[in-house]
Design a protein around this motif. Structure first.
Motif, mmCIF file in Angstrom:
data_model
loop_
_atom_site.group_PDB
_atom_site.id
_atom_site.type_symbol
_atom_site.label_atom_id
_atom_site.label_comp_id
_atom_site.label_asym_id
_atom_site.label_seq_id
_atom_site.Cartn_x
_atom_site.Cartn_y
_atom_site.Cartn_z
ATOM 1 N N ALA A 17 0.853 -1.186 0.000
ATOM 2 C CA ALA A 17 0.000 0.000 0.000
ATOM 3 C C ALA A 17 0.888 1.234 0.000
ATOM 4 O O ALA A 17 1.998 1.198 0.523
ATOM 5 C CB ALA A 17 -0.891 -0.016 1.233
ATOM 6 N N PRO A 18 0.394 2.315 -0.567
ATOM 7 C CA PRO A 18 1.195 3.542 -0.575
ATOM 8 C C PRO A 18 1.482 4.031 0.851
ATOM 9 O O PRO A 18 0.718 3.781 1.778
ATOM 10 C CB PRO A 18 0.311 4.548 -1.303
ATOM 11 N N LEU A 19 2.580 4.714 1.011
ATOM 12 C CA LEU A 19 2.985 5.216 2.321
ATOM 13 C C LEU A 19 1.924 6.132 2.920
ATOM 14 O O LEU A 19 1.679 6.095 4.119
ATOM 15 C CB LEU A 19 4.325 5.959 2.204
ATOM 16 N N GLU A 20 1.259 6.929 2.100
ATOM 17 C CA GLU A 20 0.232 7.837 2.596
ATOM 18 C C GLU A 20 -0.926 7.063 3.214
ATOM 19 O O GLU A 20 -1.474 7.469 4.244
ATOM 20 C CB GLU A 20 -0.299 8.734 1.471
ATOM 21 N N THR A 21 -1.310 5.953 2.608
ATOM 22 C CA THR A 21 -2.405 5.139 3.131
ATOM 23 C C THR A 21 -2.021 4.528 4.468
ATOM 24 O O THR A 21 -2.802 4.555 5.419
ATOM 25 C CB THR A 21 -2.771 4.023 2.125
ATOM 26 N N LYS A 22 -0.801 3.998 4.548
ATOM 27 C CA LYS A 22 -0.343 3.415 5.807
ATOM 28 C C LYS A 22 -0.302 4.471 6.904
ATOM 29 O O LYS A 22 -0.723 4.229 8.036
ATOM 30 C CB LYS A 22 1.045 2.804 5.636
ATOM 31 N N THR A 23 0.203 5.648 6.571
ATOM 32 C CA THR A 23 0.296 6.735 7.539
ATOM 33 C C THR A 23 -1.088 7.144 8.028
ATOM 34 O O THR A 23 -1.295 7.346 9.230
ATOM 35 C CB THR A 23 1.014 7.945 6.918
#
Length: 78
Positions: A17-23
């Motif tokens: 998953a993209p880093l933004e989603t994880k964050t």
């Protein structure tokens, strides 16, 4: 010949998953967790300043015990 699919996991440079989603997911989980602590602290403050009020502790204890299936302890609280 079929393409070889490499799973995302240990040693992979790709992300599931993209880093933004994880964050965003981690931030939302921490916020929800923090709100839970705020509610508990609010309840303790309420009990401290209004010790005579019914807080519903008996009902909460029965609900928690009901989820465990501990009938013997439920009879003791009732």
């Amino acid at each position: 010949m079929p393409k070889l699919r490499i799973p995302v996991g240990v040693g992979s440079t790709r992300s599931a998953a993209p880093l933004e989603t994880k964050t965003l997911v981690i931030a939302a989980a921490l916020l929800l967790h923090g709100l839970g602590h705020g509610g508990a602290l609010g309840a303790l403050i309420w009990i401290r300043f209004r010790p005579g009020d019914d807080t519903g502790a008996r009902l909460a204890a029965l609900a928690a015990l009901a989820s465990t299936g501990n009938v013997r302890e439920m009879k003791w609280i009732q």
